[in-house]
Design a protein around this motif. Structure first.
Motif, short mmCIF file in Angstrom:
data_model
loop_
_atom_site.label_atom_id
_atom_site.label_comp_id
_atom_site.label_asym_id
_atom_site.label_seq_id
_atom_site.Cartn_x
_atom_site.Cartn_y
_atom_site.Cartn_z
N ASP A 4 5.01 -7.22 11.94
CA ASP A 4 4.72 -6.10 12.84
C ASP A 4 4.48 -4.82 12.06
O ASP A 4 5.17 -4.51 11.09
N GLY A 5 3.49 -4.09 12.50
CA GLY A 5 3.20 -2.80 11.90
C GLY A 5 1.72 -2.63 11.64
O GLY A 5 0.90 -3.50 11.94
N THR A 6 1.39 -1.49 11.08
CA THR A 6 0.01 -1.18 10.71
C THR A 6 -0.09 -1.24 9.19
O THR A 6 0.70 -0.63 8.48
N TRP A 7 -1.06 -2.01 8.73
CA TRP A 7 -1.25 -2.28 7.31
C TRP A 7 -2.63 -1.81 6.88
O TRP A 7 -3.63 -2.17 7.50
N LYS A 8 -2.69 -1.02 5.82
CA LYS A 8 -3.96 -0.50 5.31
C LYS A 8 -4.26 -1.15 3.97
O LYS A 8 -3.38 -1.27 3.11
N ILE A 9 -5.53 -1.56 3.79
CA ILE A 9 -5.92 -2.21 2.54
C ILE A 9 -5.61 -1.31 1.35
O ILE A 9 -5.85 -0.11 1.39
N ASP A 10 -5.04 -1.91 0.32
CA ASP A 10 -4.72 -1.18 -0.90
C ASP A 10 -5.63 -1.63 -2.05
O ASP A 10 -6.18 -0.83 -2.77
N ARG A 11 -5.79 -2.98 -2.18
CA ARG A 11 -6.62 -3.50 -3.26
C ARG A 11 -7.00 -4.95 -2.97
O ARG A 11 -6.41 -5.60 -2.12
N ASN A 12 -8.00 -5.42 -3.69
CA ASN A 12 -8.52 -6.79 -3.56
C ASN A 12 -8.50 -7.48 -4.92
O ASN A 12 -8.64 -6.82 -5.94
N ASN A 36 -12.19 -0.34 3.94
CA ASN A 36 -11.07 0.47 4.47
C ASN A 36 -10.36 -0.22 5.63
O ASN A 36 -9.94 0.43 6.59
N LEU A 37 -10.21 -1.53 5.54
CA LEU A 37 -9.61 -2.32 6.62
C LEU A 37 -8.18 -1.89 6.91
O LEU A 37 -7.38 -1.68 6.00
N ASP A 112 6.92 -4.90 -0.39
CA ASP A 112 6.53 -3.99 0.69
C ASP A 112 5.06 -4.14 1.06
O ASP A 112 4.46 -3.26 1.66
N GLU A 113 4.46 -5.29 0.68
CA GLU A 113 3.04 -5.50 0.94
C GLU A 113 2.80 -6.71 1.83
O GLU A 113 3.56 -7.68 1.80
N LEU A 114 1.72 -6.64 2.59
CA LEU A 114 1.18 -7.80 3.29
C LEU A 114 0.09 -8.36 2.39
O LEU A 114 -0.84 -7.64 2.02
N VAL A 115 0.24 -9.63 2.00
CA VAL A 115 -0.73 -10.26 1.12
C VAL A 115 -1.48 -11.31 1.92
O VAL A 115 -0.88 -12.23 2.47
N GLN A 116 -2.80 -11.15 2.00
CA GLN A 116 -3.67 -12.14 2.64
C GLN A 116 -4.37 -12.90 1.53
O GLN A 116 -4.99 -12.30 0.66
N THR A 117 -4.27 -14.23 1.59
CA THR A 117 -4.95 -15.07 0.62
C THR A 117 -5.96 -15.93 1.36
O THR A 117 -5.65 -16.48 2.42
N ARG A 127 -6.09 -10.11 -0.70
CA ARG A 127 -6.18 -8.72 -0.27
C ARG A 127 -4.75 -8.22 -0.04
O ARG A 127 -3.95 -8.90 0.58
N PHE A 128 -4.47 -7.05 -0.57
CA PHE A 128 -3.12 -6.48 -0.52
C PHE A 128 -3.13 -5.25 0.38
O PHE A 128 -3.96 -4.36 0.21
#
Length: 131
Positions: A4-12, A36-37, A112-117, A127-128
């Motif tokens: 839950d929450g709002t996650w902003k792209i940091d790096r790829n 800028n996802l 503290d990151e959401l990591v999408q693989t 994407r972090f």
């Protein structure tokens, strides 16, 4: 509920190569790497509401764990598949409607990151995101 929450792209990592494997053209790959996802996730039991906002599109997706649904990527690629929960990871298997090839995706909280693989045709990308 950890998602839950709002996650902003940091790096790829390797995102342009992943998009290339998908067949995304060079101009869209360059733009997509800087989209800028921002993802907003709300979980209620096994139901998820996900809002994706970027420079290119804003969409809202609702899905239930284990239930197939249709989804389209930002480049218009149509997919069908489902998310499941494996431990504390969201795991998805999507099949492209145009060629039957499989795209695998995971979402997990690491520190503290959401990591999408993503994995497609042997190409892996990450994407972090930060809250």
């Amino acid at each position: 509920m950890a998602f839950d929450g709002t996650w902003k792209i940091d790096r790829n990592e390797n995102y342009e190569k992943f998009m290339e494997a998908l067949g995304v053209g060079m101009m869209k790959r360059k733009l997509g790497a800087h989209d800028n996802l921002k993802i907003t996730i709300q979980q209620n039991g096994d139901k998820f509401n996900v809002k994706e906002a970027s420079n290119f599109r804003n969409i809202e997706i609702e899905f239930t764990l284990g239930v197939n649904f249709d989804y389209s990527l930002a480049d218009g690629t149509e997919l069908s598949g489902a998310w499941t929960l494996e431990g504390n990871k969201l795991v998805a298997t999507f099949t492209r409607k145009d060629n039957g090839k499989v795209l695998k995706a995971t979402r997990e909280i690491v520190g503290d990151e959401l990591v999408q693989t993503y994995v497609y045709e042997g190409v892996e990308s990450k994407r972090f995101f930060k809250r």
